[in-house]
Design a protein around this motif. Structure first.
Motif, PDB file in Angstrom:
ATOM      1  N   ALA A 170      31.713  13.586 -21.080  1.00  0.00           N
ATOM      2  CA  ALA A 170      31.696  12.148 -21.330  1.00  0.00           C
ATOM      3  C   ALA A 170      30.492  11.529 -20.623  1.00  0.00           C
ATOM      4  CB  ALA A 170      32.989  11.516 -20.829  1.00  0.00           C
ATOM      5  N   LEU A 171      30.236  11.996 -19.403  1.00  0.00           N
ATOM      6  CA  LEU A 171      29.136  11.453 -18.621  1.00  0.00           C
ATOM      7  C   LEU A 171      27.796  11.720 -19.315  1.00  0.00           C
ATOM      8  CD1 LEU A 171      28.526   9.978 -16.039  1.00  0.00           C
ATOM      9  CD2 LEU A 171      28.364  12.158 -14.856  1.00  0.00           C
ATOM     10  N   ARG A 172      27.684  12.904 -19.868  1.00  0.00           N
ATOM     11  CA  ARG A 172      26.486  13.301 -20.584  1.00  0.00           C
ATOM     12  C   ARG A 172      26.223  12.338 -21.744  1.00  0.00           C
ATOM     13  NH1 ARG A 172      26.763  18.568 -24.330  1.00  0.00           N
ATOM     14  NH2 ARG A 172      28.097  17.099 -25.426  1.00  0.00           N
ATOM     15  N   ASP A 173      27.278  12.045 -22.516  1.00  0.00           N
ATOM     16  CA  ASP A 173      27.115  11.116 -23.636  1.00  0.00           C
ATOM     17  C   ASP A 173      26.875   9.688 -23.140  1.00  0.00           C
ATOM     18  OD1 ASP A 173      27.177  12.833 -25.819  1.00  0.00           O
ATOM     19  OD2 ASP A 173      29.360  12.960 -25.767  1.00  0.00           O
ATOM     20  N   ASP A 174      27.455   9.355 -21.966  1.00  0.00           N
ATOM     21  CA  ASP A 174      27.226   8.021 -21.398  1.00  0.00           C
ATOM     22  C   ASP A 174      25.757   7.830 -21.030  1.00  0.00           C
ATOM     23  OD1 ASP A 174      29.839   7.317 -21.665  1.00  0.00           O
ATOM     24  OD2 ASP A 174      30.383   7.556 -19.556  1.00  0.00           O
ATOM     25  N   VAL A 175      25.168   8.859 -20.405  1.00  0.00           N
ATOM     26  CA  VAL A 175      23.751   8.757 -20.024  1.00  0.00           C
ATOM     27  C   VAL A 175      22.894   8.614 -21.273  1.00  0.00           C
ATOM     28  CG1 VAL A 175      21.804   9.955 -18.963  1.00  0.00           C
ATOM     29  CG2 VAL A 175      24.034  10.029 -17.856  1.00  0.00           C
ATOM     30  N   LEU A 176      23.213   9.428 -22.270  1.00  0.00           N
ATOM     31  CA  LEU A 176      22.454   9.350 -23.519  1.00  0.00           C
ATOM     32  C   LEU A 176      22.611   7.967 -24.151  1.00  0.00           C
ATOM     33  CD1 LEU A 176      20.683  10.698 -25.629  1.00  0.00           C
ATOM     34  CD2 LEU A 176      22.744  11.606 -26.711  1.00  0.00           C
ATOM     35  N   ARG A 177      23.824   7.435 -24.111  1.00  0.00           N
ATOM     36  CA  ARG A 177      24.068   6.111 -24.689  1.00  0.00           C
ATOM     37  C   ARG A 177      23.231   5.052 -23.970  1.00  0.00           C
ATOM     38  NH1 ARG A 177      28.897   5.675 -23.682  1.00  0.00           N
ATOM     39  NH2 ARG A 177      29.720   6.442 -25.653  1.00  0.00           N
ATOM     40  N   LEU A 178      23.233   5.129 -22.624  1.00  0.00           N
ATOM     41  CA  LEU A 178      22.493   4.130 -21.859  1.00  0.00           C
ATOM     42  C   LEU A 178      20.999   4.176 -22.209  1.00  0.00           C
ATOM     43  CD1 LEU A 178      22.545   1.950 -19.671  1.00  0.00           C
ATOM     44  CD2 LEU A 178      22.207   3.746 -17.966  1.00  0.00           C
ATOM     45  N   LEU A 179      20.466   5.391 -22.313  1.00  0.00           N
ATOM     46  CA  LEU A 179      19.053   5.519 -22.686  1.00  0.00           C
ATOM     47  C   LEU A 179      18.836   5.011 -24.107  1.00  0.00           C
ATOM     48  CD1 LEU A 179      18.348   8.991 -21.119  1.00  0.00           C
ATOM     49  CD2 LEU A 179      16.996   6.941 -20.678  1.00  0.00           C
ATOM     50  N   PHE A 180      19.799   5.305 -24.960  1.00  0.00           N
ATOM     51  CA  PHE A 180      19.685   4.896 -26.355  1.00  0.00           C
ATOM     52  C   PHE A 180      19.763   3.372 -26.479  1.00  0.00           C
ATOM     53  CE2 PHE A 180      21.612   4.388 -30.678  1.00  0.00           C
ATOM     54  CZ  PHE A 180      20.539   4.885 -31.382  1.00  0.00           C
ATOM     55  N   ILE A 181      20.592   2.757 -25.625  1.00  0.00           N
ATOM     56  CA  ILE A 181      20.671   1.288 -25.609  1.00  0.00           C
ATOM     57  C   ILE A 181      19.283   0.709 -25.319  1.00  0.00           C
ATOM     58  CG2 ILE A 181      21.549  -0.692 -24.270  1.00  0.00           C
ATOM     59  CD1 ILE A 181      24.190   0.844 -23.953  1.00  0.00           C
ATOM     60  N   CYS A 182      18.575   1.354 -24.382  1.00  0.00           N
ATOM     61  CA  CYS A 182      17.220   0.883 -24.030  1.00  0.00           C
ATOM     62  C   CYS A 182      16.256   1.025 -25.202  1.00  0.00           C
ATOM     63  CB  CYS A 182      16.681   1.647 -22.823  1.00  0.00           C
ATOM     64  SG  CYS A 182      17.654   1.374 -21.337  1.00  0.00           S
ATOM     65  N   CYS A 183      16.547   1.971 -26.096  1.00  0.00           N
ATOM     66  CA  CYS A 183      15.663   2.200 -27.255  1.00  0.00           C
ATOM     67  C   CYS A 183      16.011   1.279 -28.419  1.00  0.00           C
ATOM     68  CB  CYS A 183      15.790   3.640 -27.748  1.00  0.00           C
ATOM     69  SG  CYS A 183      15.134   4.843 -26.638  1.00  0.00           S
ATOM     70  N   HIS A 184      16.651   0.181 -28.147  1.00  0.00           N
ATOM     71  CA  HIS A 184      17.104  -0.691 -29.220  1.00  0.00           C
ATOM     72  C   HIS A 184      15.968  -1.051 -30.182  1.00  0.00           C
ATOM     73  CE1 HIS A 184      18.976  -3.956 -31.327  1.00  0.00           C
ATOM     74  NE2 HIS A 184      20.125  -3.610 -30.782  1.00  0.00           N
ATOM     75  N   PRO A 185      16.221  -0.878 -31.489  1.00  0.00           N
ATOM     76  CA  PRO A 185      15.136  -1.105 -32.461  1.00  0.00           C
ATOM     77  C   PRO A 185      14.603  -2.538 -32.481  1.00  0.00           C
ATOM     78  CG  PRO A 185      17.249  -0.722 -33.560  1.00  0.00           C
ATOM     79  CD  PRO A 185      17.441  -0.393 -32.128  1.00  0.00           C
ATOM     80  N   ALA A 186      15.395  -3.496 -31.970  1.00  0.00           N
ATOM     81  CA  ALA A 186      14.911  -4.880 -31.952  1.00  0.00           C
ATOM     82  C   ALA A 186      13.851  -5.074 -30.868  1.00  0.00           C
ATOM     83  CB  ALA A 186      16.078  -5.840 -31.721  1.00  0.00           C
ATOM     84  N   LEU A 187      13.700  -4.077 -29.986  1.00  0.00           N
ATOM     85  CA  LEU A 187      12.732  -4.216 -28.890  1.00  0.00           C
ATOM     86  C   LEU A 187      11.434  -3.518 -29.239  1.00  0.00           C
ATOM     87  CD1 LEU A 187      14.994  -3.339 -25.822  1.00  0.00           C
ATOM     88  CD2 LEU A 187      14.513  -5.588 -26.783  1.00  0.00           C
ATOM     89  N   GLU A 188      10.333  -4.108 -28.789  1.00  0.00           N
ATOM     90  CA  GLU A 188       9.049  -3.439 -28.910  1.00  0.00           C
ATOM     91  C   GLU A 188       9.078  -2.199 -28.037  1.00  0.00           C
ATOM     92  OE1 GLU A 188       5.390  -5.509 -28.045  1.00  0.00           O
ATOM     93  OE2 GLU A 188       6.294  -7.296 -28.960  1.00  0.00           O
ATOM     94  N   ARG A 189       8.281  -1.207 -28.411  1.00  0.00           N
ATOM     95  CA  ARG A 189       8.285   0.058 -27.681  1.00  0.00           C
ATOM     96  C   ARG A 189       8.029  -0.157 -26.184  1.00  0.00           C
ATOM     97  NH1 ARG A 189      10.855   4.555 -28.926  1.00  0.00           N
ATOM     98  NH2 ARG A 189       9.890   4.839 -30.978  1.00  0.00           N
ATOM     99  N   ARG A 190       7.043  -1.001 -25.877  1.00  0.00           N
ATOM    100  CA  ARG A 190       6.724  -1.287 -24.478  1.00  0.00           C
ATOM    101  C   ARG A 190       7.934  -1.826 -23.711  1.00  0.00           C
ATOM    102  NH1 ARG A 190       1.072  -1.754 -22.653  1.00  0.00           N
ATOM    103  NH2 ARG A 190       0.332   0.207 -23.491  1.00  0.00           N
TER     104      ARG A 190
END
Lengths: 411, 124
Positions: A102-122
């Protein structure tokens, strides 16, 4: 922070990605998770030295952070709202600490949240540095060479965006997990590249960004053992980073790859890169990072530029281009072909790329060099000038100016 | 008797320390290595992080091949990071030497060696 707490700060930094991931799930909010984690670290500063570091620091920090977070929410009277929205989440995870899967998927989720498509790459990268890596806004601002205030505003805006658009908390399907990993990997790769080649600035390199990208790549390789591409990505970044001391001279001037003193490449880091590369190769998934790591491994193995197996590298680039066709990959392939088939062949190949890469300064720098090699100083001069007009970094500009001056003298 | 001084800790924690603290830790190792080197042969090994490891588990049946699995054999909070091995007069002396590399990020174990052989080095 006072000196004796250095040891503790290192521990907090080490636990932060996992802790933030679990807390974000628990509270359903990145912001509350951040407050709660900061609060728990503050408590650890007095508790750990007095009673000894707990055997499981992550468990201690999580338990303490949950309590602190709930206090914070109670005080701010936000608890009822967040509880109402996330009741199932909070109840489900209230007692036991998350299991490793679960923790593994949580870390991935948190990183994925940061990659939100509404945000510019920077902004995705800045957010990951703040939330996951725990860099201060000032540090991130320095990394991106902007004012702290500007960075503060960008991060605040980015956080608002991600709060409005939550990523579901269910365990992802294998396909979804793969998609998230791929997306996060691209962000990590670009974070490293941002550090590796700053543009339009005096600074040629921002090592902190490279180091943090490597840290996240390490985390992913650790959390997802058996995923060849994660290991290959880490290997690739480590191979590159091992060359950092050979890339610029004392005056900050970039040194071309073939002119780098290979004795300055860090052997220990190359060896580690090789270890991850070997493991990735055993798994055998021929993805883009494995191919790029294979290229880097070949360079690391070769005693000199001339003694490099260029036909093998050409084959790797051809495979990469078949997998991920793009003008820039093709340009790299052509650069290698200039060695295996000669500069005239490379020039002819480059013609078809001109429409797509006309705004890319490396295209013109490369073309200029091949034109010089094939005895066309006038067109070479024009190509160098074109590259110079396309926003090179200050050290690159100096190099271009030297080339231009030398050509003008001989015309 | 020969003793091994084995080092356990959280992999990656050392790299999180500020440079001055890293230098402190390394200074301890350097002086231990100098003192051991002045007395005779010794071994010093620093392992790469656990995630570089591959685990070979025993074959499930007599004619099956051993199972090769990616990653360290156990996911633990603290992992085996490296070790020293040398001849010491007695346990007290081994403990004195081990203390030279004690730091907040390392747990050290001093254990007698039953058998040792071979000579290896990554230097030169």
């Amino acid at each position: 922070m006072s000196a004796p707490s250095d040891w503790l700060a290192a521990s907090f930094a080490q636990q932060r990605p996992r802790a933030m991931a679990a807390l974000t799930r628990y509270f359903g909010s990145v912001e509350v998770a951040e407050e709660a984690f900061a609060e728990a670290c503050l408590k650890a500063l007095t508790h750990w030295p007095a009673r000894g570091k707990p055997h499981d620091p992550l468990a201690w920090l999580l338990t303490t952070a949950r309590r602190s977070g709930l206090d914070v929410l109670r005080k701010q009277q936000r608890r009822s709202r967040i509880l109402a929205e996330n009741q199932t989440v909070m109840e489900e995870t209230a007692a036991p600490l998350p299991d490793p899967d679960a923790l593994r998927d949580d870390v991935l989720r948190l990183l994925f949240i940061c990659c939100h498509p509404a945000l510019e790459r920077r902004d995705q990268i800045a957010l990951a540095l703040r939330v996951v890596a725990g860099l201060s806004v000032a540090e991130i601002a320095r990394g991106f060479l902007v004012k702290a205030k500007t960075m503060e505003q960008r991060i605040t805006r980015a956080k608002k965006r991600i709060a409005d658009n939550p990523v579901p908390f269910e365990t992802p399907s294998p396909q979804e997990r793969g998609r998230r990993l791929a997306e996060v990997s691209v962000m990590v790769y670009l974070m490293f590249n941002d550090g590796w080649s700053a543009s339009e600035t005096e600074t040629q390199m921002r090592p902190r960004l490279c180091e943090e990208a490597i840290r996240i790549a390490r985390l992913l390789a650790e959390l997802f053992p058996g995923m060849g591409e994660q290991m290959a990505l880490l290997a690739l970044l480590l191979f590159q980073h091992a060359r950092r001391h050979a890339r610029v001279d004392d005056k900050g001037q970039p040194i071309a790859f073939e002119d780098q003193a290979r004795s300055l490449w860090s052997r220990a880091e190359m060896n580690e890169a090789q270890a991850f590369f070997d493991k990735a190769r055993r798994i055998g998934h021929q993805g883009p990072y494995l191919i790029q790591a294979a290229i880097a491994a070949e360079h690391a193995r070769a005693p000199s530029s001339d003694a490099t197996d260029w036909p093998l590298i050409e084959a790797h680039y051809a495979a990469l281009h078949a997998l991920q066709p793009s003008p820039v990959v093709r340009l790299n392939l052509i650069a290698v072909q200039a060695r295996t088939k000669g500069p005239a062949h490379a020039l002819a190949e480059m013609q078809t790329l001109a429409p797509e890469l006309d705004g890319y300064r490396w295209f013109h720098t490369m073309r200029a060099a091949f034109l010089e090699d094939t005895g066309h100083p006038e067109t070479a001069l024009a190509a160098y000038r074109r590259a110079r007009a396309l926003g090179p970094t200050a050290p690159e500009r100096r190099l271009l100016d030297e080339k231009i001056a030398a050509l003008k003298k001989n015309l | 008797m020969m003793y091994a001084i084995t080092i356990y800790g959280e992999a990656g924690l050392f790299e999180q320390l500020p440079q001055s603290r890293q230098d402190e830790v390394m200074a301890g190792h350097r002086s231990l290595q100098e003192r051991l080197g002045a007395r005779g042969d010794y071994i010093s090994v620093k392992l790469m992080p656990p995630s570089t490891a591959v685990t070979i588990s025993p074959a499930s049946a007599p004619d099956a091949t051993p199972l090769i699995v990616d990653g360290p054999f156990a996911e633990t909070k603290e992992s085996f990071l490296g070790f020293y091995a040398a001849e010491f007069r007695d346990l007290d002396e081994a403990l004195d030497y081990a203390r030279m590399i004690s730091s907040p990020i390392a747990r050290l174990e001093v254990r007698p060696i039953s058998w040792a052989g071979g000579v290896i080095s990554t230097e030169g």
